[in-house]
Design a protein around this motif. Sequence first.
Motif, short mmCIF file in Angstrom:
data_model
loop_
_atom_site.label_atom_id
_atom_site.label_comp_id
_atom_site.label_asym_id
_atom_site.label_seq_id
_atom_site.Cartn_x
_atom_site.Cartn_y
_atom_site.Cartn_z
N THR A 109 14.07 5.73 7.52
CA THR A 109 13.55 5.01 8.68
C THR A 109 12.04 4.86 8.59
O THR A 109 11.36 5.61 7.89
CB THR A 109 13.90 5.76 9.98
OG1 THR A 109 13.37 7.10 9.89
CG2 THR A 109 15.40 5.82 10.17
N SER A 110 11.50 3.88 9.32
CA SER A 110 10.07 3.62 9.31
C SER A 110 9.34 4.65 10.16
O SER A 110 9.75 4.95 11.28
CB SER A 110 9.78 2.21 9.85
OG SER A 110 8.40 2.02 9.98
N PRO A 111 8.23 5.22 9.66
CA PRO A 111 7.49 6.22 10.42
C PRO A 111 6.43 5.62 11.33
O PRO A 111 5.71 6.36 11.99
CB PRO A 111 6.83 7.06 9.32
CG PRO A 111 6.57 6.06 8.24
CD PRO A 111 7.68 5.04 8.30
N LEU A 112 6.27 4.31 11.36
CA LEU A 112 5.19 3.69 12.11
C LEU A 112 5.45 3.77 13.61
O LEU A 112 6.58 3.64 14.07
CB LEU A 112 5.02 2.23 11.68
CG LEU A 112 4.68 1.98 10.21
CD1 LEU A 112 4.50 0.50 9.96
CD2 LEU A 112 3.43 2.74 9.81
N LYS A 113 4.36 3.94 14.35
CA LYS A 113 4.43 3.95 15.81
C LYS A 113 4.14 2.56 16.35
O LYS A 113 3.29 1.84 15.82
CB LYS A 113 3.43 4.95 16.40
CG LYS A 113 3.74 6.41 16.07
CD LYS A 113 2.76 7.32 16.78
CE LYS A 113 3.11 8.79 16.53
NZ LYS A 113 2.18 9.71 17.23
N THR A 114 4.83 2.19 17.40
CA THR A 114 4.61 0.86 18.00
C THR A 114 3.40 0.92 18.93
O THR A 114 3.16 1.92 19.62
CB THR A 114 5.84 0.42 18.80
OG1 THR A 114 6.13 1.42 19.80
CG2 THR A 114 7.04 0.27 17.88
N LEU A 115 2.63 -0.15 18.93
CA LEU A 115 1.45 -0.24 19.78
C LEU A 115 1.84 -0.80 21.14
O LEU A 115 2.52 -1.84 21.21
CB LEU A 115 0.39 -1.15 19.14
CG LEU A 115 -0.18 -0.68 17.82
CD1 LEU A 115 -1.14 -1.74 17.27
CD2 LEU A 115 -0.92 0.64 17.98
N PRO A 116 1.44 -0.15 22.24
CA PRO A 116 1.72 -0.70 23.57
C PRO A 116 1.02 -2.04 23.73
O PRO A 116 -0.09 -2.25 23.24
CB PRO A 116 1.16 0.35 24.53
CG PRO A 116 0.99 1.59 23.71
CD PRO A 116 0.73 1.12 22.31
N ARG A 117 1.69 -2.94 24.42
CA ARG A 117 1.11 -4.26 24.68
C ARG A 117 0.90 -4.45 26.17
O ARG A 117 1.78 -4.17 26.97
CB ARG A 117 2.02 -5.37 24.15
CG ARG A 117 2.13 -5.40 22.64
CD ARG A 117 2.94 -6.60 22.19
NE ARG A 117 3.01 -6.68 20.74
CZ ARG A 117 3.64 -7.66 20.07
NH1 ARG A 117 4.25 -8.62 20.75
NH2 ARG A 117 3.65 -7.67 18.76
N ARG A 118 -0.29 -4.92 26.49
CA ARG A 118 -0.57 -5.21 27.90
C ARG A 118 0.00 -6.57 28.27
O ARG A 118 0.07 -7.48 27.44
CB ARG A 118 -2.07 -5.20 28.14
CG ARG A 118 -2.68 -3.83 28.03
CD ARG A 118 -4.15 -3.88 28.37
NE ARG A 118 -4.90 -4.67 27.42
CZ ARG A 118 -6.17 -4.98 27.56
NH1 ARG A 118 -6.82 -4.58 28.62
NH2 ARG A 118 -6.79 -5.70 26.65
#
Length: 528
Positions: A109-118
């Motif tokens: 699986t991908s270890p990247l974290k998703t960035l919150p979007r305003r």
Amino acid sequence: MENRGVPPGPYRATKLWNEVTTSFRAGMPLKKHRQHFKKYGNCFTAGEAVDWLYDLLRNNNNFGPEVTRQQTIQLLRKFLKNHVIEDIKGRWGSENLDDNNHLFRFPTTSPLKTLPRRHPEVRKNNIENLSKDKDNIFKLRNLSRRTPKKHGLHFSQQTTEKIKCELVDEDQENSVDNREISQENVEEVWRYIILIYLQTILGVPSLEEVINPRQVIPQYIMYNMTNTSKHGIVILQDKSDDLPHWVLSAMRCLANWPRSNDMNSPTYVGFERDVFRTIADYFLDLPEPLLTFEYYELFVNILDLLQPHLERVAIDALQLCCLLLPPPNRRKLQLLMRMISRMSQNVDMPQLHDAMGTRSLMIHTFSRCVLCCAEEVDLDELLAARLISFLMDHHQEILQVPSYLQIAVEKHLDYLRKGHIKNPADGLLAPFPTYSYCKQISAQEFDEQKVSTSQAAIAELLDNIIKNKSLSLKEKRKKLKQFQKEYPLIYQKRFPTTESEAVLFCDKPTIKQPMLILRKPKFHSLRY
């Protein structure tokens, strides 16, 4: 690791996390290992991971050489907790990892974290509010003022008069066009001026991604600029927000060790360790970090300026950002930086830790109480260590009062007071003075300019030797010969042939005459 820079903006810590995990996943060597009589492919030991990641972090500008091996182990434990890695049996979620030969591998699986979007509407409203604030700065009318938090900030009548006297020109009363400026106007100008300078220094099109203009409290800036000791340390009028006396005494004791005259009690073996532990406990128990939670994104974004060719930019940016702090926080930061800087440079300071040197101990102990996010961020400790290391080395410049800021505010208030431009709404607008800074360049451009500038300076030195009429021909020949030996390429470029060199001395190149060929005499035989 490819030393890429994360651009300024919100959620920079998350972006750095994604950069580190991507680099670790792409570059960590995978091998075959044997454990418990079994062979496992495409895996690595915990010790190998510590070695590789430790080298990666120390050579990355975002973290620097101050990173310790223990901090690297802590980051690997967070990798295991967040499923960036897993043990050889597929287990993850804990922080059970040490510097040993246990085997680990990468999950699919991908270890990247998703960035919150305003939400777009929220962003639009922020931009509109920011533009309205800019318009309101220049209008001579009552402006809204944010009430500062109760941090013991009290302006005495003497302080208020001092500020007004500094901001009012001597000929104000005699000028016909001068108009009265309210305290609200003065505060809004302070806010706007410091934001303009900060945006220009950082070289970003807008600051709205990293700081809300309403987070800037002008009263804090004005207090930090005017209420200082002769050493530039903030003086608090409300002593209840100051450091307790016993903490100040302990800090003086270690800062001036062994020449402390504040504590006359007899010492014992391990006394300095107990004093240091007392100071550390106080700062670690503070309800929020000294740089505050709300300015976390701002300071994290400045971490990308902490590079050799951008050192001056980082100092100027941090100087302004530290003025935004509540006065009690700024005072604590000033005293803490002065103490740990002196301790780390003191060769007479006894060893305070069995495994770490004094400087590493200072960074490891106080990093979290200087910079920390309200919500736990996995790279908090590494980012804070990088920042506190820079603050230790440059705290005298960063935490001093910038005089140019006071001058800029005075000039701008003078524009407003004289009302150069009329507003259709009967308000008065003033042209904002322009401020220019050096354009930021990349590290490669910096190196190229450094070489070209150095060569130009050396070539100029050669011209000075040539044109110097006070030197005799013998001295000039000697200096040119020495120059040719040290900088042969530059000398050859100036004198490509011996003829061009001979012109300088107004003589012809010496040509060695061929040696006379003497004929050997013929000896006749005595025989006939």
